[in-house]
Design an enzyme around this catalytic site. Structure first.
Site, short mmCIF file in Angstrom:
data_model
loop_
_atom_site.label_atom_id
_atom_site.label_comp_id
_atom_site.label_asym_id
_atom_site.label_seq_id
_atom_site.Cartn_x
_atom_site.Cartn_y
_atom_site.Cartn_z
N LYS A 74 2.79 15.16 -4.44
CA LYS A 74 3.62 14.24 -3.67
C LYS A 74 5.04 14.81 -3.54
O LYS A 74 5.59 15.32 -4.50
CB LYS A 74 3.65 12.87 -4.36
N SER A 149 3.14 4.11 -1.85
CA SER A 149 3.82 5.11 -1.06
C SER A 149 3.17 6.49 -1.12
O SER A 149 3.55 7.38 -0.36
CB SER A 149 5.27 5.23 -1.58
N SER A 173 2.06 2.33 -6.20
CA SER A 173 2.02 3.42 -5.23
C SER A 173 0.98 4.50 -5.49
O SER A 173 0.79 5.38 -4.66
CB SER A 173 3.40 4.07 -5.11
#
EC number: 6.3.5.7
Length: 487
Positions: A74, A149, A173
């Site tokens: 990420k 997210s 997330s």
């Protein structure tokens, strides 16, 4: 295939690390123009590292556990020399001079970086639509969101673009996108994994964890990234156990609590509720005991979170002013105007909204009414969980109230977006470990996630039960491949 199965193939020389990496990049080039899971690929360095590992394997050297296994990261985890943008115009050109602890541990274990994945800007969102560089799509249905997210990491694992990925979880997330994309997503206990090098959103809530296609793989990745870190004062100085130690042990007699406040929620889809209750019955058939428990303040989690998290974000993001680094608006007459316009143009609307909420909650005259009160409620939520764990070994809920929603459907309704994390947020407020495991599909063929919640530092038991459910329900590997992504 699990990481262990790929490792066996590599060790048996059925495939080389370079061939595996090349296969992954070929697949990324085939489908990621539709998904947009990746923001940046590291093809040259990945191939160089794969060749080095192949040479070491051929020479008979003992290799670390993840040698040759391709990972995605990420893009809010710092990678030395590799751009880390947080999907924000503010950090569009930022290249970290240091490596995050978790990625450093992966590389030391032999993992190979394929690239950095998309996310909601500064990890603030539940759909990966707030990225400054374009939204990510759900591989099961390209018209839907992958969750957020960490949607880029979830979509990459679900569509076979990497064997595993790292994400961060502040209010759900990792778990919510894992549910939406039909993969396994693990949020460890707060402090179990170092946050050094994770670009902070809400420091008392953020935690790093893996996305994988199996519980076994999640345990293996956690084994590598967990443990004390002198660079992170919030990282716990606790021994790292063997997280798969109990996989072969029966779950007979374990007590699993069904949080009644979750199942009584009007906003939870009937299909989601039925699928999760079916999963609970499956665990009961394996010998677990189901017990109804109450966490009276569970549903206060959303309101509490949206005071605490934005407050912490407003402080953490104050450093981005266009002076030392970050987006700078040129041509302004003075420093104040430059800083103001740099932040106005460098941050997207959702980030600005949360900074405003947080600044308001921390302001004189409102601190006691909002922030201080939210911290008191947070303590009560943690106490509710502690009381529940006096009666049960694990807790069980749906991961998300619904399956993946249509892209753009929540654009004008931030509250509807926030409510998609209704069932995950309380876990972060209490600092507990939790995992999302696929447990079925709705009538449109979209994945549904089962959330299991453990007590503090209870990852071993959590992973044991998740593994037993996964094996009994035969859900492992139910991930979309090329045939589910339209040409």
């Amino acid at each position: 295939m699990t990481i262990a199965e790929w490792r066996q193939r590599l060790n048996n020389r059925e495939i080389s690390s370079l061939e595996l990496v090349n296969e992954q990049f070929a697949r990324i080039k085939d489908v990621d123009n539709k998904l947009h899971a990746f923001l940046k690929l590291e093809e040259d360095s990945a191939r160089e590292n794969a060749k080095r590992i192949d040479e070491a394997r051929l020479s008979g050297k003992e290799l670390p556990p993840l040698a040759g296994i391709p990972f995605a990261i990420k893009d809010n985890l710092c990678t030395k020399g590799v751009k880390t943008t947080c999907s924000s115009k503010m950090l569009e050109s930022f290249v970290p001079p240091y490596e995050s602890t978790v990625t450093q541990r992966l590389w030391e274990a032999g993992a190979i970086l394929l690239g950095k994945t998309n996310l909601d800007e500064f990890a603030m969102g539940s759909s990966t639509e707030t990225s400054a560089f374009g939204a990510t799509s759900n591989p099961w249905d390209l018209s839907r969101v992958p969750g957020g997210s960490s949607g880029g990491s979830a979509a990459a694992v679900a569509s076979g673009l990497c064997l595993a990925a790292l994400g961060s979880d502040t209010g759900g997330s990792i778990r919510q996108p894992a549910s939406f994309c039909g993969v396994v997503g693990l949020k460890p206990t707060y402090g179990r994994v170092s946050r050094w090098g994770l670009v902070a959103f809400a420091s008392s809530l953020d935690q790093v964890g893996p996305f994988t296609t199996s519980v076994e793989d999640a345990a293996e990745v956690l084994q590598v990234i967990a443990g004390k870190d002198p660079l992170d004062s919030t990282c716990l100085d606790k021994p790292v156990p063997n997280f798969s130690e109990y996989f072969s042990d029966s779950i007979k007699g374990l007590r699993i609590g069904l949080i009644k406040e979750c199942f009584e929620q009007e906003g939870i889809s009937l299909e989601v509720k039925e699928s999760v209750l079916k999963a609970a019955n499956q665990l009961q058939s394996l010998g677990a005991e189901l017990i109804d428990v109450s966490c009276p303040r569970f549903n206060d989690g959303i309101a509490t979170y949206y005071v605490i998290a934005p407050s912490e974000a407003s402080a953490n993001l104050a450093r981005y002013d266009g002076v030392k680094y970050g987006y700078r608006q040129h041509g302004e007459e003075n420093l104040s105007a430059m800083t103001s316009l740099s932040r106005a143009k460098g941050f997207g609307s959702e980030v600005q909204r949360r900074i405003l909420i947080g600044t308001y909650a921390l302001s004189a005259g409102y601190f006691d009414a909002y922030y201080k009160k939210a911290q008191k409620v947070r303590t009560l939520i943690s106490r509710d969980f502690a009381n529940s764990f006096e009666k049960v070994d694990l807790l069980l809920t749906p991961t998300s109230p619904s399956t993946a929603f249509k892209a753009g459907s929540h654009d004008n309704d931030p509250l509807a977006m926030y409510l998609s994390d209704l069932l995950t947020i309380p876990v972060n407020l209490a600092g507990l470990p939790a995992i999302s495991v696929p447990c079925g599909f709705d009538k449109e063929g979209l994945p549904i996630g089962l959330q299991l919640i453990g007590d503090v530092l209870g990852e071993q038991r959590l992973l044991q039960v998740a593994h037993h459910y996964e094996q009994a329900a035969n859900v492992m590997g139910n991930c979309p491949k090329g045939d589910l992504i339209p040409a």
